[in-house]
Design a protein around this motif. Structure first.
Motif, mmCIF file in Angstrom:
data_model
loop_
_atom_site.group_PDB
_atom_site.id
_atom_site.type_symbol
_atom_site.label_atom_id
_atom_site.label_comp_id
_atom_site.label_asym_id
_atom_site.label_seq_id
_atom_site.Cartn_x
_atom_site.Cartn_y
_atom_site.Cartn_z
ATOM 1 N N THR A 1 51.709 63.673 55.415
ATOM 2 C CA THR A 1 52.279 64.902 55.080
ATOM 3 C C THR A 1 52.136 65.941 55.772
ATOM 4 N N ALA A 2 51.177 66.049 56.851
ATOM 5 C CA ALA A 2 50.926 67.448 57.967
ATOM 6 C C ALA A 2 51.174 66.762 59.244
ATOM 7 N N PHE A 3 50.830 65.564 59.642
ATOM 8 C CA PHE A 3 50.936 64.986 61.232
ATOM 9 C C PHE A 3 52.210 64.599 61.558
ATOM 10 N N LEU A 4 53.048 63.976 60.683
ATOM 11 C CA LEU A 4 54.275 63.336 60.857
ATOM 12 C C LEU A 4 55.690 64.483 60.771
ATOM 13 N N PRO A 5 55.421 65.307 59.803
ATOM 14 C CA PRO A 5 56.513 66.292 59.751
ATOM 15 C C PRO A 5 56.654 67.109 60.943
ATOM 16 N N PRO A 6 55.751 67.711 61.426
ATOM 17 C CA PRO A 6 56.092 68.514 62.614
ATOM 18 C C PRO A 6 56.753 67.843 63.909
ATOM 19 N N LEU A 7 56.715 66.528 63.824
ATOM 20 C CA LEU A 7 57.286 65.805 64.958
ATOM 21 C C LEU A 7 58.843 65.719 64.583
ATOM 22 N N THR A 8 59.249 66.165 63.461
ATOM 23 C CA THR A 8 60.556 66.145 63.089
ATOM 24 C C THR A 8 61.171 67.374 63.901
ATOM 25 N N LYS A 9 60.685 68.520 64.573
ATOM 26 C CA LYS A 9 61.208 69.264 65.154
ATOM 27 C C LYS A 9 61.826 68.742 66.456
ATOM 28 N N PHE A 10 61.284 67.618 67.020
ATOM 29 C CA PHE A 10 61.837 66.940 68.152
ATOM 30 C C PHE A 10 62.702 65.924 68.053
#
Length: 398
Positions: free
Chosen positions: A144-153
């Motif tokens: 819920t917190a490590f994978l979602p920021p990677l969607t910015k890429f």
């Protein structure tokens, strides 16, 4: 004429070993590490670190390892990241592993986008799915917190992380499945300078082998602190059974004993018993702040929920567009982006600590580039990262 091989980067001690192995694998740079716990009573690599090397060998093709007899030094020449050509991998962690499974998942999450084929890895054996005293987060926080920021890429499709068996604390006996099928050529340039206001808080309270009432008490206490700030707070409750294992499970040398040992006598025990909670706050611009905590022996559930809520409020107070959990991975992705493009990221001043500084020094040595810093509007720091154009070697023609 054969191209000359790049000289190996040289590091000492086991500090930031995982980060250095990750950077070496992403860039294809040989790595030599020495003086690994050379003055310790148990010198050399731990069972968790040996398992990490085996995992890197499974997801790459052509990697070369040369480890000294004592395990205090090794040479690593990374191969092509191919994810075992898309075939499923079952990675068995040692029973004596004291690191959480996210110690390995965070590495796979950054390697998978630059793989030639999709990743499909199942972790079994000594798997700890909760947070640990070593600083590893739980699988729930990873999801819920490590994978979602990677969607910015643009990395957001065909990604799944499932907890098949929960195990809370050492020794672990859980099972986790991780599937990642979204590969990219080059990460796009990121400009993230507006944190936004927190609009909702989500979380997972988990317990293994104990009463489900512990989850209700943690959730009630945490919501009692957070609801005055924001009404949209929802924490999911997950209750699991403890895993039944042989009586000598997790002891040194127990896994190599024959059937004549204690395992043949029918004695068993429950492992992974405990409870904890993971909380994630999301802002209007998609930024996330996360915390994770687990109960100490004989600690009341109310104290765990209270500690998690105050930890989350402190994380939000730090500000910035990214929390401490995913800060280094975000900077790594930005540095691998389009060559010459400058990405910008605003972080809170309190997030800049020893771990981040050491990580930036390693990135400078591997990529040959520095990260610029200057004060941003408000109480923040603007990080400027120049892309190096490393990208996915296996998808040059894609």
């Amino acid at each position: 004429m054969a191209q000359p091989q790049p000289s190996a980067l040289k590091f000492t001690t086991h500090s930031a070993l995982r980060q250095r192995l990750l950077l070496a694998t992403l860039t294809g740079t040989p790595l030599y590490v020495s003086q690994i716990r050379s003055n310790s009573l148990k010198p050399g690599l731990t069972s968790a670190e040996f398992s990490l090397l085996r995992l890197l060998d499974n997801v790459t093709n052509g990697s070369f390892f040369e480890i000294s007899v004592t395990g205090t030094s090794f040479l690593y020449k990374p191969g092509l990241i191919n994810g075992n050509n898309g075939k499923p991998i079952t990675h068995v962690l040692p029973e004596t592993c004291t690191r959480g499974v996210t110690y390995y998942l965070e590495v796979l999450a950054l390697l998978a986008p630059f793989s030639k084929s999709a990743f499909s890895v199942t972790f079994t054996g000594g798997v700890i799915t909760s947070a640990t005293s070593n600083g590893d987060t739980s699988v729930d926080t990873f999801r819920t917190a490590f994978l979602p920021p990677l969607t910015k890429f643009g990395i957001e499709r065909n990604i799944e992380c499932r907890v098949l068996k929960r195990s809370c604390g050492f020794p672990g006996a859980g099972e986790v499945s991780f599937v990642h099928g979204h590969q990219v050529r080059l990460p796009p340039t990121l400009h993230l300078t507006t944190p936004g206001r927190v609009k909702r808080i989500r979380g997972v309270a988990y317990c293994v082998g104990v009463s489900a009432n512990n989850n209700a008490r943690m959730i009630e206490t945490a919501r009692g602190i957070l609801n005055p700030f924001i009404p949209d707070v929802y924490v999911f409750s997950d209750v699991a059974r403890a895993q039944i294992v042989p009586g000598d499970y997790g002891k040194e040398g127990a896994a190599t004993k024959g059937v004549q040992g204690p395992r043949a006598g029918g004695r068993t025990k429950k492992v992974g018993v405990g409870f904890g909670i993971s909380l994630v706050a999301e802002t209007a611009t998609g930024c996330v702040y996360a915390v994770d905590t687990i109960a100490a022996p004989a600690e009341p559930a109310e104290d765990v929920g209270k500690r998690a809520a105050w930890m989350l409020l402190h994380e939000i107070e730090m500000g910035g567009c990214v929390g401490r959990i995913s800060l280094l991975p975000m900077l790594t992705m930005m540095m691998m982006g389009i060559e010459g493009d400058v990405g910008r990221l605003v972080v809170g001043k309190e997030t800049i600590g020893k771990e981040l500084v050491e990580g930036l020094r390693d990135m400078k040595q591997v990529f040959g580039a520095e990260v610029g810093m200057r004060e941003a509007d408000g109480d923040g720091v603007l990080l400027s990262v120049v892309g190096r154009g490393v990208g996915n070697v296996g998808r040059k023609l894609a």
